[in-house]
Enzyme design. Structure first.
Site, PDB file in Angstrom:
ATOM      1  N   ALA A 114      -2.895  -8.948  -1.234  1.00  0.00           N
ATOM      2  CA  ALA A 114      -2.053  -7.723  -0.799  1.00  0.00           C
ATOM      3  C   ALA A 114      -0.722  -8.390  -1.576  1.00  0.00           C
ATOM      4  CB  ALA A 114      -1.269  -8.162   0.703  1.00  0.00           C
ATOM      5  N   TYR A 159       7.096  -3.341   2.084  1.00  0.00           N
ATOM      6  CA  TYR A 159       6.411  -4.731   1.993  1.00  0.00           C
ATOM      7  C   TYR A 159       5.798  -3.273   3.393  1.00  0.00           C
ATOM      8  CZ  TYR A 159       2.991  -7.544   4.425  1.00  0.00           C
ATOM      9  OH  TYR A 159       2.075  -8.173   5.050  1.00  0.00           O
TER      10      TYR A 159
END
Length: 281
Positions: free
Chosen positions: A62, A127
Site C-alpha cells: 500500500a 489515503y
C-alpha cells in the site's frame, strides 16, 4: 497451500511470513515486494499469478504515507486501488482467494461509537479515499475475497511504538496528540486472524484490531509505563500538529463480523503491547 504475499518487507508481511513458516511446510510462500512486483502493472501481476498459481493472494502492499498521498493523488490511487484490483482479478483467473488489507481511514472519524463492518464509508483524506476504492474494486472483481480493516499497527519495522522509545532516549518530554482515538494493534494478532480467515470460506469484510481503545497520548504513556521509562508526556491537539491530511478523530473499530464467525482472537491492546515490548530494548 500456496500463498502469494505482496508487501512482504512491511510490518504485516514480515509477521505473516514468520507465522506461516511455523507450520513447517504446510504453506508454500511466494514473497513479493515493490522490488520484484509492481502491483499497478496488470501484465506483470497476471504473468506472475498465472505462472505461480497461488491458492491465496494476501495484499499487504500500500501507499501508506498519509500526508504524501495528498500531494501524490494519482500514485495513491494506482497503488491503493488499481493494484488491489489487478491482484483480485488475477486471483480470480486462477481460482484463488483474495485478501485485501484495509484501514480505519475509510471512515470519517466522527461520533463516539465503534464502527462495525456495515457502517457506511466516508473517507476524508486521499489515503482513505484510495483505500476505500481499493475495497470496492476487490469486491467487484472477486467474490472469494476477505477485506480486513485494521488500525494503529505495530510490528517489525518503523512504527509509533519504536518512535516513542527512540524519542525517550533523546528527550525529557514528548508532546503527543490527545484527541484522536483508536485501537493499537499488533501484527501478531492480525496475522493470526488472516491465517484463520484464509482457511475458511467466510468471505466478506472484517474489522481486525486489538480490543479496547485509547488516544495516541494514552498509547504513548502506556508504552513508557510498561518499559519503566520516566518521561513527561504532554498533550497537544490535532490542529496543533497541522498535518496536510485530515486524520479521523474517532476510528475505533468493532470486530463484529469476526465475533459472528467465531474467530475473534484479538487480545486487549494493553496485553498485546506488553507482549511486543518484551522484545524491545
Amino acid at each position: 497451500m500456496k500463498v502469494l504475499i505482496t508487501g512482504c518487507r512491511g510490518q504485516l508481511g514480515l509477521e505473516l511470513a514468520r507465522q506461516f513458516n511455523e507450520f513447517n511446510g504446510v504453506y508454500n510462500l511466494i514473497e513479493t515486494d515493490v522490488h520484484n512486483l509492481d502491483i499497478t502493472n496488470q501484465v506483470m501481476v497476471f504473468e506472475l499469478v498465472k505462472a505461480q498459481k497461488p491458492d491465496v493472494i494476501i495484499n499487504c502492499a500500500a501507499y501508506t504515507n498519509v500526508d504524501g498521498c495528498e500531494s501524490d493523488e494519482l500514485n495513491a490511487y494506482r497503488v491503493n486501488a488499481i493494484g488491489p484490483q489487478n491482484l483480485s482479478a488475477a486471483a480470480l483467473s486462477v481460482g484463488a482467494k483474495m485478501v485485501q488489507v484495509s484501514t480505519d481511514y475509510v471512515f470519517d472519524g466522527t461520533g463516539n461509537t465503534p464502527k462495525v463492518e456495515t457502517d457506511p464509508m466516508n473517507p476524508r483524506s486521499v489515503y482513505g479515499k484510495s483505500k476505500a476504492m481499493g475495497e470496492i474494486l476487490v469486491k467487484d472483481t472477486n467474490p472469494r475475497h476477505f477485506i480486513v480493516r485494521t488500525a494503529w499497527l505495530y510490528g517489525e519495522g518503523n512504527n509509533f511504538v519504536r518512535t516513542m522509545l527512540k524519542l525517550a532516549k533523546e528527550k525529557d518530554e514528548v508532546k503527543v496528540v490527545n484527541d484522536q482515538f483508536g485501537s493499537p494493534t499488533s501484527t501478531k494478532d492480525l496475522a493470526r486472524c488472516i491465517i484463520k480467515l484464509i482457511n475458511s470460506e467466510s468471505y466478506g469484510t472484517y474489522h481486525g484490531t486489538c480490543e479496547g481503545s485509547c488516544s495516541w497520548n494514552q498509547f504513548a504513556k502506556k508504552i513508557f509505563e510498561i518499559k519503566g521509562i520516566n518521561i513527561k508526556v504532554s498533550e497537544m491537539t490535532t490542529e496543533e500538529l497541522n498535518r496536510p491530511a485530515e486524520r479521523p478523530k474517532y476510528s475505533v473499530l468493532d470486530n463484529f463480523m469476526l465475533k459472528l464467525v467465531g474467530i475473534n482472537e484479538f487480545r486487549s491492546w494493553e496485553e498485546a503491547l506488553t507482549d511486543y515490548l518484551k522484545g524491545e530494548v
